[in-house]
Design an enzyme around this catalytic site. Structure first.
Site, PDB file in Angstrom:
ATOM      1  N   TRP A   9       0.838  -1.205   0.000  1.00  0.00           N
ATOM      2  CA  TRP A   9       0.000   0.000   0.000  1.00  0.00           C
ATOM      3  C   TRP A   9       0.875   1.258   0.000  1.00  0.00           C
ATOM      4  O   TRP A   9       0.655   2.205  -0.764  1.00  0.00           O
ATOM      5  CB  TRP A   9      -0.931  -0.015   1.197  1.00  0.00           C
ATOM      6  CG  TRP A   9      -1.946   1.095   1.234  1.00  0.00           C
ATOM      7  CD1 TRP A   9      -2.171   2.080   0.299  1.00  0.00           C
ATOM      8  CD2 TRP A   9      -2.893   1.334   2.275  1.00  0.00           C
ATOM      9  NE1 TRP A   9      -3.190   2.903   0.700  1.00  0.00           N
ATOM     10  CE2 TRP A   9      -3.665   2.470   1.917  1.00  0.00           C
ATOM     11  CE3 TRP A   9      -3.173   0.706   3.486  1.00  0.00           C
ATOM     12  CZ2 TRP A   9      -4.679   2.968   2.724  1.00  0.00           C
ATOM     13  CZ3 TRP A   9      -4.189   1.214   4.275  1.00  0.00           C
ATOM     14  CH2 TRP A   9      -4.930   2.325   3.893  1.00  0.00           C
ATOM     15  N   ASP A  22       1.432  -8.358  -1.418  1.00  0.00           N
ATOM     16  CA  ASP A  22       0.024  -7.993  -1.382  1.00  0.00           C
ATOM     17  C   ASP A  22      -0.147  -6.547  -1.817  1.00  0.00           C
ATOM     18  O   ASP A  22       0.534  -5.657  -1.313  1.00  0.00           O
ATOM     19  CB  ASP A  22      -0.533  -8.168   0.039  1.00  0.00           C
ATOM     20  CG  ASP A  22      -1.987  -7.751   0.116  1.00  0.00           C
ATOM     21  OD1 ASP A  22      -2.846  -8.536  -0.334  1.00  0.00           O
ATOM     22  OD2 ASP A  22      -2.260  -6.638   0.596  1.00  0.00           O
ATOM     23  N   TYR A  75      -4.242   1.118  -4.735  1.00  0.00           N
ATOM     24  CA  TYR A  75      -3.083   1.669  -4.039  1.00  0.00           C
ATOM     25  C   TYR A  75      -2.306   2.549  -5.014  1.00  0.00           C
ATOM     26  O   TYR A  75      -1.587   2.058  -5.883  1.00  0.00           O
ATOM     27  CB  TYR A  75      -2.174   0.581  -3.488  1.00  0.00           C
ATOM     28  CG  TYR A  75      -2.777  -0.305  -2.421  1.00  0.00           C
ATOM     29  CD1 TYR A  75      -3.998  -0.037  -1.823  1.00  0.00           C
ATOM     30  CD2 TYR A  75      -2.104  -1.447  -2.008  1.00  0.00           C
ATOM     31  CE1 TYR A  75      -4.530  -0.866  -0.852  1.00  0.00           C
ATOM     32  CE2 TYR A  75      -2.621  -2.282  -1.024  1.00  0.00           C
ATOM     33  CZ  TYR A  75      -3.841  -1.982  -0.454  1.00  0.00           C
ATOM     34  OH  TYR A  75      -4.369  -2.798   0.507  1.00  0.00           O
TER      35      TYR A  75
END
Length: 177
Positions: free
Chosen positions: A21, A60, A65
């Protein structure tokens, strides 16, 4: 690095994963800042490379993002040895023309979002495609399961899952199958 099997998938992953992120950098929706602030692409690429050197195999991310930036940076590094990386990404958050964020899980959008993620990740498949914080109402619509099964049949995703924000949401999802 220690490794384990991811749930019931049979996929071996590092116990420590790389959450991407923050490398999406600063983004904005409806005038509100999102993400973790400014980030340098050079620093982000170096962090991904270092994680790989240390044995991290699980990465991930989400298409939201940095509105694709996180996936693009992962694609630059991970595409070189794609077989050694397990990528999980998320779909279902869109920015409207007025700049607002909303959840959107239509079959057409899921197909479009996965195609975009694959392009940015420089890959022809995603190990785990997650729905990004859907409500139970979203999940009860048959088109989500249909879309995910079609993507699996086409080889574009191996598995699909639901990303949640709260434990009670997860328990409710498990109770309702």
């Amino acid at each position: 690095m220690q490794y384990r099997i991811l749930g019931t998938t049979g996929i071996r992953v590092s116990e420590i994963g790389f959450g991407a992120w923050a490398i999406g950098g600063t983004a904005e929706a409806s005038g509100m800042p999102l993400g973790w602030g400014k980030s340098s692409d050079d620093d982000s690429l170096a962090a991904i490379r270092r994680a790989r050197e240390l044995g991290v195999t699980f990465f991930d991310t989400a298409d939201s993002y940095g509105f694709g930036r996180s996936e693009s940076l992962l694609g630059i590094v991970l595409s070189r040895r794609r077989q050694d990386a397990v990528i999980a990404t998320k779909v279902g958050v869109v920015r409207t023309s007025s700049g607002e964020l909303r959840k959107y899980f239509s079959k057409q959008h899921i197909f479009h979002a996965v195609a975009g993620s694959l392009k940015r990740l420089r890959s022809d498949y995603i190990h785990v495609c997650q729905l990004h914080n859907p409500t139970l109402d979203h999940l009860h619509r048959g088109e989500i399961q249909e879309a995910m099964e079609q993507l699996q049949d086409a080889g574009k995703i191996r598995f699909w899952a639901v990303s949640i924000s709260a434990i009670d949401e997860g328990l409710e999802i498990v109770r309702h199958g």
